[in-house]
Motif scaffolding. Structure first.
Motif, mmCIF file in Angstrom:
data_model
loop_
_atom_site.group_PDB
_atom_site.id
_atom_site.type_symbol
_atom_site.label_atom_id
_atom_site.label_comp_id
_atom_site.label_asym_id
_atom_site.label_seq_id
_atom_site.Cartn_x
_atom_site.Cartn_y
_atom_site.Cartn_z
ATOM 1 N N ARG A 89 8.357 -11.712 26.784
ATOM 2 C CA ARG A 89 8.212 -10.276 26.973
ATOM 3 C C ARG A 89 7.898 -9.619 25.629
ATOM 4 O O ARG A 89 8.374 -10.065 24.598
ATOM 5 N N GLU A 90 7.117 -8.539 25.664
ATOM 6 C CA GLU A 90 6.854 -7.823 24.427
ATOM 7 C C GLU A 90 8.142 -7.191 23.917
ATOM 8 O O GLU A 90 9.063 -6.887 24.691
ATOM 9 N N SER A 91 8.222 -6.967 22.632
ATOM 10 C CA SER A 91 9.480 -6.590 21.989
ATOM 11 C C SER A 91 10.081 -5.306 22.540
ATOM 12 O O SER A 91 11.300 -5.194 22.709
ATOM 13 N N SER A 95 13.692 -5.111 24.320
ATOM 14 C CA SER A 95 14.771 -4.247 23.836
ATOM 15 C C SER A 95 15.400 -3.447 24.968
ATOM 16 O O SER A 95 16.628 -3.305 25.038
ATOM 17 N N ILE A 96 14.573 -2.924 25.873
ATOM 18 C CA ILE A 96 15.077 -2.102 26.978
ATOM 19 C C ILE A 96 15.847 -2.952 27.982
ATOM 20 O O ILE A 96 16.912 -2.544 28.473
ATOM 21 N N PHE A 97 15.341 -4.140 28.301
ATOM 22 C CA PHE A 97 16.077 -5.019 29.210
ATOM 23 C C PHE A 97 17.391 -5.469 28.568
ATOM 24 O O PHE A 97 18.421 -5.580 29.245
ATOM 25 N N LEU A 142 17.355 1.513 21.010
ATOM 26 C CA LEU A 142 16.197 2.410 21.151
ATOM 27 C C LEU A 142 15.321 2.401 19.898
ATOM 28 O O LEU A 142 14.096 2.508 19.995
ATOM 29 N N LEU A 143 15.949 2.286 18.746
ATOM 30 C CA LEU A 143 15.163 2.208 17.511
ATOM 31 C C LEU A 143 14.310 0.946 17.514
ATOM 32 O O LEU A 143 13.127 0.986 17.152
#
Length: 309
Positions: A89-91, A95-97, A142-143
């Motif tokens: 997955r793209e970064s 991050s969100i997952f 989030l960052l």
């Protein structure tokens, strides 16, 4: 096992009633945003301030709990990110997952569970969780997502956006206000304390009805790998990490260890799908949230049974 269902049964019943009310249009879906705002801007501050501003007691911070909860959240976040990167997955999406697996719904699910299982420390734990989640875990995730996204915003602009989210968070505002007033020995007069207590009592039922109603119209579909891995991270991996961290740490006072695991075992925070939509994975996040909320009936009861054994 009957003791376990006596604790969680009312909570999942209210979630079901919320679902049923919206499904039958007894409660129009258009009213759900209003209920959410009422809970977030009135009931949640009522919970926090009613305990900070009563003269006989107020929440006490336990540094060891804060440290352990931060460690658990960051470990789960890191492992979730690694798992999603390994799945190609793209970064930003990773991050969100990962955030979905590392940030519990401490206010709307964890807190009602604690009110049943460990009522004496429920507010104390909630306040500490709010601080760690909103100052450490969510901003870091989030960052990372913002840095990885294709957005043209500068790092400074992204930091400002995250800062604004924190400053405008009514839960954090309530904690800071309550802490400041109580430290100056300023407490609520009787009529205001009664008002805050009434709002506090409405928080859990209204929030659980909202969660149930919000599930209407959402289906579990799409990227099943993302759904299953994120649900696994939230419902199984995070509470297992909590148990492992507790096993290798100094014992927490009283029932704080039990509370820590129960919070970790709660499904993800209620606005997860809304935040995820800003990064192009809102539909997947909605499916993840529906599946995780349903599956938590089994996993949360299982961890509660283990803790009470």
């Amino acid at each position: 096992m009957l003791n376990v269902f006596a604790i969680t049964g009312p909570l999942f019943t209210l979630i079901f009633l919320g679902y049923l009310a919206v499904k039958t249009n007894l409660l129009p879906a258009s009213l759900l945003p209003g209920i959410a705002r009422f809970v977030l801007y009135f009931c949640v501050p009522g919970v926090i301030l009613s305990n900070f501003l009563r003269s006989e007691q107020h929440p006490v911070f336990e540094p060891e709990f804060l440290k352990l909860y931060a460690i658990i959240g960051l470990l789960t976040l890191a492992l979730g990110f690694i798992i999603n990167v390994l799945l190609k997955r793209e970064s930003a999406h990773a991050s969100i997952f990962a955030l979905g697996g590392a940030l519990p719904n401490s206010m709307f699910v964890g807190f009602p569970v604690l009110l049943q299982a460990t009522p004496e420390i429920a507010v104390q734990v909630l306040v500490m969780c709010i601080l760690v989640e909103n100052i450490i875990v969510m901003p870091i995730s989030l960052l990372l997502a913002d840095i990885s996204s294709a957005s043209g915003d500068s790092l400074n602009q992204r930091l400002q956006q995250i800062g604004k989210r924190m400053i405008n968070n009514p839960m954090l505002i309530s904690v800071v206000l309550g802490l400041g007033l109580s430290s100056m020995d300023i407490y609520a007069p009787a009529f205001l304390q009664t008002t805050l207590d009434m709002l506090a009592k409405a928080a859990a039922p209204a929030a659980l009805v909202f969660i149930g109603g919000a599930l209407v119209g959402h289906q579990v579909k799409g990227d099943m790998t993302a759904i299953l891995t994120t649900a696994f991270s939230k419902l199984i991996l995070m509470p297992l990490i909590a148990l492992a961290v507790l096993a290798f740490s100094a014992p927490l006072p009283g029932q704080l260890g039990i509370a820590l695991v129960l919070i970790a075992a709660s499904p993800m925070f209620s606005i997860y799908a809304i935040i995820a939509s800003n990064y192009g994975v809102g539909k997947a996040a909605a499916s993840i949230q529906v599946f995780t909320t349903g599956a938590s009936f089994i996993t949360l009861n299982a961890f509660l049974a283990y803790l009470l054994h």
